[in-house]
Design an enzyme around this catalytic site. Structure first.
Site, PDB file in Angstrom:
ATOM      1  CD  GLU A   1      13.568  29.553 -47.111  1.00  0.00           C
ATOM      2  OE1 GLU A   1      13.240  28.360 -47.070  1.00  0.00           O
ATOM      3  OE2 GLU A   1      14.597  29.992 -46.576  1.00  0.00           O
TER       4      GLU A   1
ATOM      5  CE  LYS B   1      19.990  30.175 -38.057  1.00  0.00           C
ATOM      6  NZ  LYS B   1      18.703  29.808 -38.481  1.00  0.00           N
TER       7      LYS B   1
HETATM    8  N1  PSU Z   1      18.809  27.979 -42.322  1.00  0.00           N
HETATM    9  C1  PSU Z   1      18.050  28.724 -41.503  1.00  0.00           C
HETATM   10  N2  PSU Z   1      16.704  28.625 -41.569  1.00  0.00           N
HETATM   11  C2  PSU Z   1      16.080  27.800 -42.462  1.00  0.00           C
HETATM   12  C3  PSU Z   1      16.907  27.028 -43.335  1.00  0.00           C
HETATM   13  C4  PSU Z   1      18.246  27.143 -43.238  1.00  0.00           C
HETATM   14  O1  PSU Z   1      18.577  29.482 -40.738  1.00  0.00           O
HETATM   15  O2  PSU Z   1      14.855  27.725 -42.477  1.00  0.00           O
HETATM   16  C5  PSU Z   1      16.239  26.161 -44.357  1.00  0.00           C
HETATM   17  C6  PSU Z   1      16.254  26.863 -45.742  1.00  0.00           C
HETATM   18  O3  PSU Z   1      15.062  26.558 -46.416  1.00  0.00           O
HETATM   19  C7  PSU Z   1      17.432  26.208 -46.443  1.00  0.00           C
HETATM   20  C8  PSU Z   1      17.321  24.806 -45.899  1.00  0.00           C
HETATM   21  O4  PSU Z   1      17.352  26.244 -47.847  1.00  0.00           O
HETATM   22  O5  PSU Z   1      16.989  24.959 -44.534  1.00  0.00           O
HETATM   23  C9  PSU Z   1      18.618  24.034 -46.065  1.00  0.00           C
HETATM   24  O6  PSU Z   1      18.393  22.714 -45.723  1.00  0.00           O
HETATM   25  P1  PSU Z   1      19.544  21.629 -45.984  1.00  0.00           P
HETATM   26  O7  PSU Z   1      20.639  21.993 -45.021  1.00  0.00           O
HETATM   27  O8  PSU Z   1      18.886  20.325 -45.665  1.00  0.00           O
HETATM   28  O9  PSU Z   1      19.938  21.762 -47.424  1.00  0.00           O
END
Ligand code: PSU
Ligand code: MN
Length: 312
Positions: free
Chosen positions: A25, A159
């Protein structure tokens, strides 16, 4: 192939030949880590994938196309351009139609990887159900996408910026197999343990490859979430992250940080608050996942060789 899906020529050949490929990603590059460690990490992850026998396919939205396989220069551009769009699935049409640069989240990367026929995707942590989602409804689109697109997502669990228990419940509802490699406890990203038992456990990559084949050959579409715990000596103690997180959540609330800005804000606060220790751990576990993902792609390629192309 759809004209808006642009797969680099070497990856097109590799897909056709059934060679192991690992999707990667780009939100983690543009929004998950600070410059210049983001670009260093992205390039190191690609190298690790290659060293373990697979081809890396970093995915992003560039110049009006869904791009699969980026050059080092393009990765650098994503890492250093300040206003790259954080693109989840809902954003793909907007970002493509406007021709602006977009870094794909787990959800958007997973969708594009599946379109390209890639069955293994390596990341750090996925999005999930946020703490307090009972009020805010903040549930990442990563979860719904996991129920739709067929690839195995190699992560370090979820996380603790999220509500891990509710995230596991949501994944159950969505029909997503959550499998931890080599232990019963579901890991919590920086730490090997979360206090939640993993719904499923396997002890070898060959078992996961068989699970992938079984699921998709039965026509059960959607992802498998593989949690790959970091060796314990490399983790950050849960208590330390917890206190940094409490502070970060309080600050987010005070500054009214919501929606797509919340996850990057929390990651940044924790990295700053731990003097970079959480960032070091973050990088170590992405590299660890890259090794595991490349090996898994190799195992799956062996199984898939005997399948007709449309079943791979
Ligand atoms: N969690 C992490 N590092 C990240 C992300 C999440 O530890 O970089 C990023 C990933 O790309 C994940 C996104 O898909 O954040 C999720 O964002 P949201 O919570 O806005 O859906
Ligand atoms: Mn959200």
């Amino acid at each position: 192939m759809h004209p808006l899906l642009d797969i680099s020529p070497d990856l097109q050949d590799a897909v056709a030949a059934g060679h192991p490929i690992v999707a990667l990603e780009s939100t983690i590059i543009a929004h998950g880590m600070p410059w210049p460690r983001n670009v260093e990490t992205a390039l190191a992850v690609e190298k690790t994938v290659r060293e373990h026998g697979a081809l890396p396919a970093t995915i992003a939205l560039l110049d009006g196309k869904c791009r699969v396989g980026l050059s080092s220069r393009e990765i650098e551009r994503l890492a250093s351009t300040p206003d790259v769009w954080k693109a989840s699935v809902r954003d793909i049409p907007y970002v493509i139609a406007r021709g602006i640069p977009g870094a794909t989240t787990v959800a958007a990367t997973l969708r594009i990887a599946a379109m390209a026929g890639i069955r293994v995707f390596v990341t750090g942590g996925i999005g999930g159900v946020h703490r307090g989602a009972q009020q805010t409804m903040d549930i990442s689109a990563d979860l719904t996408e996991l129920s739709k697109s067929s690839a195995t997502v190699v992560s370090a669990g979820v996380k603790s910026i999220l509500d891990i228990g509710l995230t596991l419940e949501a994944l159950e509802t969505l029909g997503v197999p959550v499998v931890t490699l080599g232990q019963n406890d579901f890991p919590s990203f920086y730490s090997t343990h979360s206090g939640h038992t993993s719904p499923l456990r396997v002890d070898s990559l060959e078992e996961i490859a068989r699970l992938m084949h079984t699921k998709w050959s039965l026509g059960i579409e959607g992802a498998i979430l593989l949690a790959n715990p970091l060796p314990p000596e490399q983790g950050v103690p849960v208590e330390k992250i917890e206190s940094l997180l409490t502070e970060a959540l309080r600050e987010a609330d005070k500054q009214q940080i919501k929606g797509k800005k919340l996850t990057p804000f929390l990651l940044k606060s924790i990295a700053q608050g731990s003097n970079g220790e959480s960032l070091d751990t973050n990088i170590a576990l992405v590299l660890h996942n890259a090794t595991t993902g490349a090996q898994l792609a190799g195992q799956y390629a062996v199984l898939a060789k005997n399948l007709p192309p449309h079943q791979r």
